[in-house]
Scaffold this motif. Structure first.
Motif, PDB file in Angstrom:
ATOM      1  N   LEU A  64       5.792   5.403  -5.129  1.00 30.05           N
ATOM      2  CA  LEU A  64       5.767   5.548  -6.579  1.00 30.05           C
ATOM      3  C   LEU A  64       5.270   6.912  -7.029  1.00 30.05           C
ATOM      4  O   LEU A  64       5.560   7.352  -8.139  1.00 30.05           O
TER       5      LEU A  64
ATOM      6  N   LYS B  60       0.837  -1.198   0.000  1.00 25.89           N
ATOM      7  CA  LYS B  60       0.000   0.000   0.000  1.00 25.89           C
ATOM      8  C   LYS B  60       0.875   1.253   0.000  1.00 25.89           C
ATOM      9  O   LYS B  60       0.666   2.174  -0.790  1.00 25.89           O
TER      10      LYS B  60
ATOM     11  N   TYR C 292       4.018   1.519  -0.927  1.00 22.75           N
ATOM     12  CA  TYR C 292       4.798   1.578  -2.161  1.00 22.75           C
ATOM     13  C   TYR C 292       3.968   2.122  -3.326  1.00 22.75           C
ATOM     14  O   TYR C 292       4.421   3.005  -4.047  1.00 22.75           O
ATOM     15  N   SER C 293       2.761   1.627  -3.475  1.00 20.03           N
ATOM     16  CA  SER C 293       1.941   2.045  -4.616  1.00 20.03           C
ATOM     17  C   SER C 293       1.312   3.418  -4.410  1.00 20.03           C
ATOM     18  O   SER C 293       1.196   4.193  -5.359  1.00 20.03           O
ATOM     19  N   GLU C 294       0.930   3.747  -3.189  1.00 15.15           N
ATOM     20  CA  GLU C 294       0.216   5.001  -2.953  1.00 15.15           C
ATOM     21  C   GLU C 294       1.124   6.176  -2.603  1.00 15.15           C
ATOM     22  O   GLU C 294       0.722   7.327  -2.781  1.00 15.15           O
TER      23      GLU C 294
END
Length: 83
Positions: free
Chosen positions: A29, A22, A24-26
């Motif tokens: 990145l 969560k 890492y993606s939100e």
């Protein structure tokens, strides 16, 4: 998600993995957060669980012996290049 090296740590690993993915993606990145403080406590819990499990199985001792046997290589390979 993959299972932990120690089955008794699967639950805490799953919580950490979920938190990490969560973050890492939100955040990572998207450039808003470079340090994952959100999941730090979960990671510590997972590390603690693994440490206990690996000690009980004698794996930590084997790793330390391998490190000791190869410390000269580590110094040679991890040293900054000579100019």
């Amino acid at each position: 998600m993959s299972a932990s090296l120690a089955p008794e740590c699967n639950d805490v690993k799953e919580r950490y993995d979920t938190c990490f993915l969560k973050w890492y993606s939100e955040k990572y990145l998207r450039g808003s957060d470079r340090e994952n403080q959100d999941c730090a406590e979960l990671f510590k819990n997972y590390q603690s669980c693994l440490k206990v499990a690996l000690n009980e199985r004698g794996i930590n001792k084997l790793v330390e012996e391998a490190r000791e046997d190869n410390k000269d290589n580590d110094v040679r390979l991890l040293s900054p290049p000579k100019k």
